[in-house]
Design a protein around this motif. Structure first.
Motif, PDB file in Angstrom:
ATOM      1  N   ILE A 169       1.163  -1.497  -0.068  1.00 23.73           N
ATOM      2  CA  ILE A 169      -0.359  -0.167   0.205  1.00 23.73           C
ATOM      3  C   ILE A 169       1.171   0.869  -0.209  1.00 23.73           C
ATOM      4  CG2 ILE A 169      -2.149   0.991   0.918  1.00 23.73           C
ATOM      5  CD1 ILE A 169      -2.720  -1.607   2.761  1.00 23.73           C
ATOM      6  N   VAL A 170       1.159   1.867  -1.238  1.00 20.17           N
ATOM      7  CA  VAL A 170       1.044   3.113  -0.827  1.00 20.17           C
ATOM      8  C   VAL A 170       0.375   4.701  -0.918  1.00 20.17           C
ATOM      9  CG1 VAL A 170       3.120   2.430  -2.797  1.00 20.17           C
ATOM     10  CG2 VAL A 170       1.062   3.994  -3.450  1.00 20.17           C
ATOM     11  N   ILE A 171      -0.789   4.433  -0.458  1.00 22.44           N
ATOM     12  CA  ILE A 171      -1.136   5.980  -0.436  1.00 22.44           C
ATOM     13  C   ILE A 171      -2.987   5.357   0.170  1.00 22.44           C
ATOM     14  CG2 ILE A 171      -2.354   5.987  -1.960  1.00 22.44           C
ATOM     15  CD1 ILE A 171      -2.370   9.029  -2.296  1.00 22.44           C
ATOM     16  N   GLY A 172      -3.981   5.905   1.322  1.00 24.33           N
ATOM     17  CA  GLY A 172      -4.849   5.681   1.039  1.00 24.33           C
ATOM     18  C   GLY A 172      -6.003   6.458   1.074  1.00 24.33           C
ATOM     19  N   VAL A 173      -7.131   6.383   0.811  1.00 25.03           N
ATOM     20  CA  VAL A 173      -8.056   7.424   0.543  1.00 25.03           C
ATOM     21  C   VAL A 173      -9.726   7.394   1.271  1.00 25.03           C
ATOM     22  CG1 VAL A 173      -9.278   8.622  -1.434  1.00 25.03           C
ATOM     23  CG2 VAL A 173      -7.126   7.617  -1.816  1.00 25.03           C
ATOM     24  N   VAL A 174      -9.694   8.451   1.517  1.00 28.51           N
ATOM     25  CA  VAL A 174     -10.812   8.559   2.516  1.00 28.51           C
ATOM     26  C   VAL A 174     -12.155   9.557   2.010  1.00 28.51           C
ATOM     27  CG1 VAL A 174     -11.778   8.682   5.246  1.00 28.51           C
ATOM     28  CG2 VAL A 174      -9.469   7.999   4.287  1.00 28.51           C
ATOM     29  N   VAL A 175     -13.308   9.072   1.940  1.00 20.59           N
ATOM     30  CA  VAL A 175     -14.243   9.402   0.787  1.00 20.59           C
ATOM     31  C   VAL A 175     -15.701   9.316   1.552  1.00 20.59           C
ATOM     32  CG1 VAL A 175     -12.308  10.066  -0.599  1.00 20.59           C
ATOM     33  CG2 VAL A 175     -14.193   7.974  -0.846  1.00 20.59           C
ATOM     34  N   ASP A 176     -16.640   9.893   1.564  1.00 19.42           N
ATOM     35  CA  ASP A 176     -17.820  10.037   1.136  1.00 19.42           C
ATOM     36  C   ASP A 176     -18.766   9.034   1.119  1.00 19.42           C
ATOM     37  OD1 ASP A 176     -18.334  11.884   0.135  1.00 19.42           O
ATOM     38  OD2 ASP A 176     -19.235  13.281   0.846  1.00 19.42           O
ATOM     39  N   THR A 177     -18.654   8.262  -0.752  1.00 18.08           N
ATOM     40  CA  THR A 177     -18.493   8.546  -1.258  1.00 18.08           C
ATOM     41  C   THR A 177     -17.892   7.602  -2.455  1.00 18.08           C
ATOM     42  OG1 THR A 177     -19.891   9.838  -2.969  1.00 18.08           O
ATOM     43  CG2 THR A 177     -20.896  10.162  -1.740  1.00 18.08           C
ATOM     44  N   ALA A 178     -18.317   6.280  -3.445  1.00 19.65           N
ATOM     45  CA  ALA A 178     -17.757   5.673  -4.943  1.00 19.65           C
ATOM     46  C   ALA A 178     -17.614   6.390  -5.201  1.00 19.65           C
ATOM     47  CB  ALA A 178     -18.680   4.254  -4.423  1.00 19.65           C
ATOM     48  N   GLU A 179     -18.994   7.570  -5.777  1.00 17.73           N
ATOM     49  CA  GLU A 179     -17.868   8.519  -6.586  1.00 17.73           C
ATOM     50  C   GLU A 179     -16.952   9.581  -6.784  1.00 17.73           C
ATOM     51  OE1 GLU A 179     -20.455  12.457  -9.460  1.00 17.73           O
ATOM     52  OE2 GLU A 179     -21.486  10.457  -8.518  1.00 17.73           O
ATOM     53  N   ASN A 180     -16.776   9.742  -5.430  1.00 14.62           N
ATOM     54  CA  ASN A 180     -15.501  10.615  -5.165  1.00 14.62           C
ATOM     55  C   ASN A 180     -14.568   9.909  -4.849  1.00 14.62           C
ATOM     56  OD1 ASN A 180     -17.318  12.911  -4.651  1.00 14.62           O
ATOM     57  ND2 ASN A 180     -17.773  12.824  -2.566  1.00 14.62           N
ATOM     58  N   ALA A 181     -14.723   8.069  -4.281  1.00 15.74           N
ATOM     59  CA  ALA A 181     -13.479   7.756  -4.594  1.00 15.74           C
ATOM     60  C   ALA A 181     -12.587   7.725  -6.098  1.00 15.74           C
ATOM     61  CB  ALA A 181     -13.978   6.336  -3.550  1.00 15.74           C
ATOM     62  N   LYS A 182     -13.528   7.250  -6.790  1.00 18.96           N
ATOM     63  CA  LYS A 182     -13.239   7.092  -7.782  1.00 18.96           C
ATOM     64  C   LYS A 182     -12.916   8.520  -8.384  1.00 18.96           C
ATOM     65  CE  LYS A 182     -16.552   3.787  -9.575  1.00 18.96           C
ATOM     66  NZ  LYS A 182     -17.900   3.527 -10.546  1.00 18.96           N
ATOM     67  N   LEU A 183     -13.002   9.351  -8.356  1.00 19.77           N
ATOM     68  CA  LEU A 183     -12.416  11.090  -8.479  1.00 19.77           C
ATOM     69  C   LEU A 183     -11.352  10.942  -7.795  1.00 19.77           C
ATOM     70  CD1 LEU A 183     -12.540  13.730  -9.869  1.00 19.77           C
ATOM     71  CD2 LEU A 183     -14.373  14.542  -7.559  1.00 19.77           C
ATOM     72  N   ALA A 184     -11.267  10.927  -6.987  1.00 16.53           N
ATOM     73  CA  ALA A 184     -10.366  10.698  -5.983  1.00 16.53           C
ATOM     74  C   ALA A 184      -8.969   9.903  -6.452  1.00 16.53           C
ATOM     75  CB  ALA A 184      -9.658  10.496  -4.026  1.00 16.53           C
ATOM     76  N   ALA A 185      -8.662   9.052  -7.188  1.00 11.52           N
ATOM     77  CA  ALA A 185      -8.379   8.429  -7.416  1.00 11.52           C
ATOM     78  C   ALA A 185      -7.346   8.264  -8.484  1.00 11.52           C
ATOM     79  CB  ALA A 185      -8.874   6.846  -7.898  1.00 11.52           C
ATOM     80  N   THR A 186      -8.386   9.739  -9.256  1.00 10.76           N
ATOM     81  CA  THR A 186      -8.062   9.670 -10.566  1.00 10.76           C
ATOM     82  C   THR A 186      -6.761  10.987 -10.569  1.00 10.76           C
ATOM     83  OG1 THR A 186      -9.508  12.002 -11.290  1.00 10.76           O
ATOM     84  CG2 THR A 186      -9.942   9.516 -11.722  1.00 10.76           C
ATOM     85  N   LYS A 187      -6.925  11.861  -8.736  1.00 11.71           N
ATOM     86  CA  LYS A 187      -5.807  12.672  -8.720  1.00 11.71           C
ATOM     87  C   LYS A 187      -4.058  11.328  -7.727  1.00 11.71           C
ATOM     88  CE  LYS A 187      -9.214  15.803  -9.613  1.00 11.71           C
ATOM     89  NZ  LYS A 187      -9.136  16.137 -10.841  1.00 11.71           N
ATOM     90  N   VAL A 188      -4.757  10.424  -8.152  1.00 10.40           N
ATOM     91  CA  VAL A 188      -3.135  10.720  -7.881  1.00 10.40           C
ATOM     92  C   VAL A 188      -1.941   9.391  -8.544  1.00 10.40           C
ATOM     93  CG1 VAL A 188      -2.320   7.913  -6.379  1.00 10.40           C
ATOM     94  CG2 VAL A 188      -4.498   9.359  -5.811  1.00 10.40           C
ATOM     95  N   HIS A 189      -0.763  10.232  -8.150  1.00 12.03           N
ATOM     96  CA  HIS A 189       0.252  10.246  -9.175  1.00 12.03           C
ATOM     97  C   HIS A 189       1.347   9.582  -8.287  1.00 12.03           C
ATOM     98  CE1 HIS A 189       2.565   9.610 -12.945  1.00 12.03           C
ATOM     99  NE2 HIS A 189       3.162  10.713 -12.499  1.00 12.03           N
ATOM    100  N   VAL A 190       1.581   8.161  -8.980  1.00  6.25           N
ATOM    101  CA  VAL A 190       2.768   7.854  -8.700  1.00  6.25           C
ATOM    102  C   VAL A 190       3.835   6.973  -9.204  1.00  6.25           C
ATOM    103  CG1 VAL A 190       3.905   5.628  -6.582  1.00  6.25           C
ATOM    104  CG2 VAL A 190       1.734   6.390  -6.407  1.00  6.25           C
ATOM    105  N   GLU A 191       5.048   7.345  -9.321  1.00  3.52           N
ATOM    106  CA  GLU A 191       6.233   6.840 -10.054  1.00  3.52           C
ATOM    107  C   GLU A 191       6.916   6.327  -9.564  1.00  3.52           C
ATOM    108  OE1 GLU A 191       8.318   9.791 -12.032  1.00  3.52           O
ATOM    109  OE2 GLU A 191       6.569  11.097 -11.791  1.00  3.52           O
TER     110      GLU A 191
END
Length: 74
Positions: free
Chosen positions: A28-50
């Motif tokens: 695991i490299v990151i965790g996202v805490v959100v209130d809806t599945a839609e916001n989880a998908k949106l938050a996941a698009t903001k993550v960039h790992v190299e």
């Protein structure tokens, strides 16, 4: 609703999130805490790992040569 996917037990000397190096596939490299599945998908698009690919160490002998030890080893 709490949805947990791919939850693994953490050993006492294992980080919950990789901080400096990712040492295995699936760590695991990151965790996202959100209130809806839609916001989880949106938050996941903001993550960039190299990742920088490092040489694999596949035996004790290779670990000794590379001086690759657990960080808390004495």
């Amino acid at each position: 609703m709490i949805q947990v996917q791919n939850l693994h037990l953490v050993v006492d000397d294992e980080e919950i999130f990789a901080s400096e190096f990712v040492t295995f596939v699936g760590q695991i490299v990151i965790g996202v805490v959100v209130d809806t599945a839609e916001n989880a998908k949106l938050a996941a698009t903001k993550v960039h790992v190299e990742y920088e690919e490092l040489p694999a160490i596949l035996s004790i002998d290779e670990a000794l040569i590379a001086k690759s030890f657990h960080p808390d080893a004495e």
